[in-house]
Design a protein around this motif. Structure first.
Motif, mmCIF file in Angstrom:
data_model
loop_
_atom_site.group_PDB
_atom_site.id
_atom_site.type_symbol
_atom_site.label_atom_id
_atom_site.label_comp_id
_atom_site.label_asym_id
_atom_site.label_seq_id
_atom_site.Cartn_x
_atom_site.Cartn_y
_atom_site.Cartn_z
ATOM 1 N N UNK A 421 0.821 -1.193 0.000
ATOM 2 C CA UNK A 421 0.000 0.000 0.000
ATOM 3 C C UNK A 421 0.862 1.253 0.000
ATOM 4 N N UNK A 422 0.502 2.218 -0.802
ATOM 5 C CA UNK A 422 1.203 3.504 -0.849
ATOM 6 C C UNK A 422 0.392 4.459 -1.705
ATOM 7 N N UNK A 423 0.676 5.744 -1.564
ATOM 8 C CA UNK A 423 0.039 6.726 -2.428
ATOM 9 C C UNK A 423 0.502 6.487 -3.860
ATOM 10 N N UNK A 424 -0.274 6.928 -4.856
ATOM 11 C CA UNK A 424 0.067 6.615 -6.251
ATOM 12 C C UNK A 424 1.489 6.989 -6.647
ATOM 13 N N UNK A 425 1.964 8.175 -6.258
ATOM 14 C CA UNK A 425 3.298 8.606 -6.661
ATOM 15 C C UNK A 425 4.363 7.661 -6.130
ATOM 16 N N UNK A 426 4.259 7.315 -4.855
ATOM 17 C CA UNK A 426 5.248 6.428 -4.251
ATOM 18 C C UNK A 426 5.162 5.030 -4.838
ATOM 19 N N UNK A 427 3.955 4.540 -5.052
ATOM 20 C CA UNK A 427 3.780 3.188 -5.576
ATOM 21 C C UNK A 427 4.388 3.049 -6.972
ATOM 22 N N UNK A 428 4.160 4.036 -7.833
ATOM 23 C CA UNK A 428 4.698 3.960 -9.194
ATOM 24 C C UNK A 428 6.214 4.097 -9.177
ATOM 25 N N UNK A 429 6.729 4.996 -8.360
ATOM 26 C CA UNK A 429 8.183 5.143 -8.289
ATOM 27 C C UNK A 429 8.844 3.874 -7.777
ATOM 28 N N UNK A 430 8.189 3.175 -6.855
ATOM 29 C CA UNK A 430 8.741 1.892 -6.385
ATOM 30 C C UNK A 430 8.819 0.881 -7.524
ATOM 31 N N UNK A 435 11.480 -2.813 -10.825
ATOM 32 C CA UNK A 435 11.057 -3.753 -11.857
ATOM 33 C C UNK A 435 11.579 -3.356 -13.234
ATOM 34 N N UNK A 436 11.651 -4.301 -14.170
ATOM 35 C CA UNK A 436 12.230 -4.001 -15.484
ATOM 36 C C UNK A 436 11.480 -2.934 -16.272
ATOM 37 N N UNK A 437 10.161 -2.963 -16.250
ATOM 38 C CA UNK A 437 9.376 -1.984 -17.007
ATOM 39 C C UNK A 437 8.013 -1.829 -16.343
ATOM 40 N N UNK A 438 7.461 -0.642 -16.445
ATOM 41 C CA UNK A 438 6.138 -0.348 -15.884
ATOM 42 C C UNK A 438 5.209 -0.023 -17.050
ATOM 43 N N UNK A 439 4.206 -0.865 -17.232
ATOM 44 C CA UNK A 439 3.224 -0.672 -18.297
ATOM 45 C C UNK A 439 1.959 -0.055 -17.709
ATOM 46 N N UNK A 440 1.460 0.977 -18.352
ATOM 47 C CA UNK A 440 0.286 1.677 -17.837
ATOM 48 C C UNK A 440 -0.911 0.744 -17.715
ATOM 49 N N UNK A 441 -1.018 -0.216 -18.633
ATOM 50 C CA UNK A 441 -2.164 -1.123 -18.600
ATOM 51 C C UNK A 441 -2.188 -1.992 -17.362
ATOM 52 N N UNK A 449 -2.952 7.382 -13.901
ATOM 53 C CA UNK A 449 -3.088 8.825 -14.102
ATOM 54 C C UNK A 449 -1.830 9.556 -13.650
ATOM 55 N N UNK A 450 -1.250 9.127 -12.529
ATOM 56 C CA UNK A 450 -0.027 9.784 -12.059
ATOM 57 C C UNK A 450 1.110 9.562 -13.049
ATOM 58 N N UNK A 451 1.249 8.345 -13.552
ATOM 59 C CA UNK A 451 2.325 8.061 -14.497
ATOM 60 C C UNK A 451 2.151 8.886 -15.772
ATOM 61 N N UNK A 452 0.919 9.024 -16.233
ATOM 62 C CA UNK A 452 0.676 9.812 -17.444
ATOM 63 C C UNK A 452 1.029 11.278 -17.217
ATOM 64 N N UNK A 453 0.700 11.797 -16.047
ATOM 65 C CA UNK A 453 0.939 13.214 -15.763
ATOM 66 C C UNK A 453 2.416 13.498 -15.511
#
Length: 610
Positions: A421-430, A435-441, A449-453
């Motif tokens: 569990x984490x806020x969106x910004x922290x979760x995506x940065x983790x 991990x090798x790649x982060x896919x929006x899907x 939404x955070x990753x897009x912005x």
């Protein structure tokens, strides 16, 4: 809820050490706290499915403070991890130096930590995949994982399927004498007179089939060289980056372990590291005189990093994890010198149903090997029957291993969820950092939404922090490590399996990638027959080790497992596979200027440029 909030039980006191050093709490806690055993905790736990809480563990937070000044030349730190220690200091005296139960007597019975004992039972009842998730959530000792090779510049709006390739060919080396062979990689099988006739499907004796694709000439992959030593003003930044990369790759670093050379850098820049890890990733970093511990968060269901035997590489089973947690439950308060037989007796007494498991006879050996690798234990007995052997126990490291003891979790699934569990910004940065790649899907709506912005600024901050390169594509973002250091799995890589997997993914991309102009929703199905055919070509064309020549099923299993762990393929519920967009990075490079042939049917050299 941040990572450390769930790691504390109902009884809260200031985290302190017998030597007077005060510990710090992680981000999101209101004070420096440590869950300690209460009178009711010795035989009680949290009933599965309820929300009730007991004081479940004495080691919820590491008690070594970043403000320690034991070594000469280091100034005290006052970073976020130690900022709240003063307010709760008085409560520590009421509990004493060793918690409510006091220290273990050298000859007395070992008392298990209740939280880790519950964790051992959860491991034993879990499926293999859930046990991996649970290990990631409770220990957080997994390394970061990134793809190698440099980032390829390209339009961020272009799909990985149609973007530039970062092709690094996996070409076999010259064949060596089999007697002296090591697992250094694939070798092209020799096609000389002694090897003929060669019979293949659709081919005549001694000749390749006319429908067979011609062999490509492949060059040896270039291995990353040493990074030149920076000078002048660049030195502090380079040192900080080296220390940050080391901690992300090895979350537990000791002053006497295999990564001891980097420990002084961590000590020197601990204030900066504590602040950056907390701000960017919400990770708590604890640095003491003898070890540094980066407490990582979980990765959520299905994104686990399995624990492996430090020598053989064999993956842990649920029974192995259960033995590990059970042993750790006893070692957190064990004497420094502990007879091996006494530990076995204590494990049987604490959890007879776990200690007596016979389904996995190697479980205990794997658990002890992992503890020795983390330096919780010293030398291990050569024979597990040698109960008179005396183990050397490092209680401080034993208490540093758990990142998220299950003091507040109702069951294993709840712990896995809470740990991620984490806020969106922290979760995506983790995810970007680990991990090798982060896919929006793959992301929930708020994180997508955070990753897009922040698809430019977010990855760039992490890339600068860790010395990585950003590759932006329509499907998502990958942080790449050209040095191939910040990863536990390398692709491209040396060794038979890594090169076979690279050949396989090259072939898969070449066969099934969508053509420019074709619509694609992301992943592309892979036919089992195609996988088998490509692996058959690899086995035919290369001198594989005997274990893979004799067992093609093992080759398929291991190659697909490696590609899956690197995020290049993913399974479906029907046991088939999907090829993921980042796999297109390894598309074979087109040969736009082929060398002229010498055969009588070859095209003349003068016509190549026309």
């Amino acid at each position: 809820m941040e990572q450390q909030e769930y790691a504390v039980g109902a009884t809260r006191v200031a985290a302190g050490r017998p030597d007077g050093r005060r510990g710090g709490a992680g981000r999101g806690t209101a004070a420096a706290v440590l869950a300690v055993r209460g009178p009711e905790a010795a035989g009680a736990g949290i009933a599965a499915g309820t929300g009730s809480v007991v004081a479940g563990t004495g080691i919820a937070a590491d008690t070594t403070d970043t403000t320690d000044t034991a070594d000469s030349g280091d100034s005290g730190a006052t970073g976020p991890a130690g900022a709240h220690a003063t307010g709760a200091a008085e409560a520590a005296d009421a509990v004493g130096e060793h918690g409510a139960d006091g220290p273990q007597e050298p000859g007395g019975a070992l008392s298990p930590d209740p939280g880790l004992l519950r964790l051992a039972h959860w491991f034993a009842a879990a499926t293999p995949s859930t046990a991996d998730d649970l290990c990631t959530a409770s220990f957080g000792l997994y390394p970061a994982r990134h793809l190698g090779s440099a980032a390829e510049p390209g339009d961020p709006a272009v799909s990985w399927w149609h973007g530039p390739t970062a092709h690094t060919a996996a070409v076999p080396r010259a064949r060596e004498a089999r007697a002296g062979r090591t697992d250094g990689g694939l070798r092209r099988a020799r096609r000389d007179a002694a090897a003929l006739p060669v019979v293949r499907s659709g081919a005549k004796l001694g000749r390749p089939g006319r429908h067979r694709r011609p062999e490509r000439t492949r060059a040896l992959p270039e291995l990353p060289g040493d990074v030149p030593e920076p000078a002048g003003e660049e030195l502090p930044d380079a040192e900080r980056r080296i220390a940050a990369r080391l901690l992300l790759a090895h979350p537990l670093v000791t002053a006497s372990g295999p990564h001891a050379d980097g420990f002084p850098l961590i000590r020197r820049h601990r204030d900066w590291l504590v602040e950056r890890f907390d701000t960017l990733l919400g990770y708590r970093l604890v640095v003491g005189p003898w070890h540094a511990r980066l407490c990582k968060a979980g990765l959520g269901p299905g994104a686990a990093r399995r624990l492996e035997h430090p020598v053989t590489g064999a993956p842990f089973t649920p029974a192995g994890y259960a033995r590990l947690a059970l042993a750790l439950a006893l070692l957190v308060d064990a004497p420094e010198q502990l007879p091996y037989g006494r530990l076995l007796d204590a494990m049987r007494a604490a959890a007879p149903e776990l200690a007596a498991q016979a389904a996995d006879p190697d479980a205990l050996g794997m658990a002890l090997a992992a503890l020795a690798d983390w330096q919780v234990l010293g030398d291990l007995p050569a024979d597990q029957a040698d109960t008179a052997f005396v183990l050397t126990v490092d209680r401080e490291l034993a208490r540093a291993v758990p990142a998220g003891p299950p003091a507040l979790a109702a069951d294993a699934a709840d712990l896995i969820r809470r740990a991620a569990e984490a806020e969106p910004a922290t979760a995506v940065r983790r995810l970007l950092a680990e991990t090798p790649a982060v896919l929006a899907a793959d992301l929930p709506e708020d994180r997508r939404a955070w990753l897009h912005e922040h698809r430019l600024s977010g990855p760039a901050a992490l890339a600068d922090f860790l010395g990585l390169e950003v590759e932006l594509r329509a499907e998502g973002v990958a942080l790449l490590d050209p040095a191939a250091e910040l990863t536990d799995l390398a692709l491209p890589g040396t060794g038979t399996l890594a090169q076979a997997a690279l050949l396989l993914v090259e072939g898969l991309v070449e066969e099934v990638r969508p053509l420019p102009g074709e619509a694609t929703e992301g992943d592309v199905p892979i036919a089992d027959a195609l996988i088998d055919g490509l692996l058959g070509d690899i086995a035919d064309d290369h001198d594989l080790p005997a274990r893979y020549l004799a067992d093609r099923t093992a080759l398929r299993r291991d190659a697909l497992d490696l590609l899956h762990r690197l995020g290049l393929i993913t399974p479906t519920p029907r046991t088939t596979w999907l090829l993921r967009p980042p796999a297109a990075r390894y598309a074979p490079a087109p040969d736009l200027h082929p060398a002229p042939g010498t055969g009588r049917h070859s095209r003349p050299a003068t016509s190549l440029g026309s």
